[in-house]
Design an enzyme around this catalytic site. Structure first.
Site, PDB file in Angstrom:
ATOM      1  N   THR A  81     -13.487 -15.772   6.105  1.00  0.00           N
ATOM      2  CA  THR A  81     -14.413 -17.302   5.930  1.00  0.00           C
ATOM      3  C   THR A  81     -15.261 -16.439   4.850  1.00  0.00           C
ATOM      4  O   THR A  81     -15.695 -17.765   4.285  1.00  0.00           O
ATOM      5  CB  THR A  81     -15.085 -17.724   6.882  1.00  0.00           C
ATOM      6  OG1 THR A  81     -15.966 -16.447   7.898  1.00  0.00           O
ATOM      7  CG2 THR A  81     -14.895 -18.419   8.038  1.00  0.00           C
ATOM      8  N   PHE A  82     -15.505 -15.611   4.153  1.00  0.00           N
ATOM      9  CA  PHE A  82     -15.934 -14.906   3.178  1.00  0.00           C
ATOM     10  C   PHE A  82     -15.867 -15.407   1.356  1.00  0.00           C
ATOM     11  O   PHE A  82     -14.516 -15.706   2.090  1.00  0.00           O
ATOM     12  CB  PHE A  82     -16.033 -13.122   3.037  1.00  0.00           C
ATOM     13  CG  PHE A  82     -17.619 -12.863   3.815  1.00  0.00           C
ATOM     14  CD1 PHE A  82     -18.186 -13.285   4.583  1.00  0.00           C
ATOM     15  CD2 PHE A  82     -17.039 -11.157   4.341  1.00  0.00           C
ATOM     16  CE1 PHE A  82     -18.957 -12.953   5.418  1.00  0.00           C
ATOM     17  CE2 PHE A  82     -17.793 -10.938   5.511  1.00  0.00           C
ATOM     18  CZ  PHE A  82     -18.558 -11.522   5.891  1.00  0.00           C
ATOM     19  N   GLU A  83     -16.849 -15.562   0.513  1.00  0.00           N
ATOM     20  CA  GLU A  83     -16.393 -15.705  -0.530  1.00  0.00           C
ATOM     21  C   GLU A  83     -15.358 -17.423  -0.385  1.00  0.00           C
ATOM     22  O   GLU A  83     -14.467 -16.992  -1.312  1.00  0.00           O
ATOM     23  CB  GLU A  83     -15.525 -14.688  -1.184  1.00  0.00           C
ATOM     24  CG  GLU A  83     -16.390 -14.009  -1.711  1.00  0.00           C
ATOM     25  CD  GLU A  83     -18.148 -13.809  -2.447  1.00  0.00           C
ATOM     26  OE1 GLU A  83     -17.393 -14.756  -2.992  1.00  0.00           O
ATOM     27  OE2 GLU A  83     -18.790 -13.389  -1.845  1.00  0.00           O
ATOM     28  N   GLY A  84     -15.556 -17.907   0.896  1.00  0.00           N
ATOM     29  CA  GLY A  84     -14.612 -19.168   0.911  1.00  0.00           C
ATOM     30  C   GLY A  84     -13.990 -19.394   1.650  1.00  0.00           C
ATOM     31  O   GLY A  84     -13.438 -18.413   2.027  1.00  0.00           O
TER      32      GLY A  84
END
Length: 132
Positions: A108-111
């Site tokens: 889920t990080f950076e999109g």
């Protein structure tokens, strides 16, 4: 002792080695792709400095797809390792529980990975439209 007396020790060792070997091989393959992406990024930087932006779009879509693929493989791989260790995989002393907790956030990080896959697929669809 019960595992050894029933001859199951080799089965468990085999299972651990299968999981480990599978994930190590995926990691090596991903490293090869990363090397290619670094080369593409260097080429894109040179082009951008000269006012050309063609490879920048390709770099964006390729790195979006790679981010999603690598983080999915990492999360699933660490979870497979944790499961192969049974209940001990949840123990902090195993070291795997920390990896598992850390790896769970990367998709889920950076999109969110679904969006990253869609961005990568958009380039494929655009290329297919150019051919058709």
């Amino acid at each position: 002792d019960l595992v050894r007396s029933r001859g199951l020790g080799d089965v468990y060792k085999r299972q651990h080695m299968d999981v480990l070997a599978s994930n190590l091989s995926k990691g090596l393959i991903m490293q090869t792709f990363v090397t290619d992406i670094v080369d593409l990024e260097a080429q894109s930087t040179i082009e951008v400095e000269s006012g050309k932006f063609e490879s920048l779009e390709i770099l964006h879509h390729v790195t979006s797809g790679m981010k999603a693929l690598v983080t999915d493989l990492m999360y699933v791989g660490v979870d497979e390792l944790r499961q192969a260790c049974g209940g001990a995989g949840f123990l902090l002393s195993s070291g795997i529980a920390d990896w598992w907790a850390e790896a769970s956030a990367f998709p889920t990080f950076e999109g969110v990975n679904t969006v990253m896959y869609q961005q990568s697929a958009r380039l494929l669809l655009k290329q297919a439209g150019m051919v058709a």
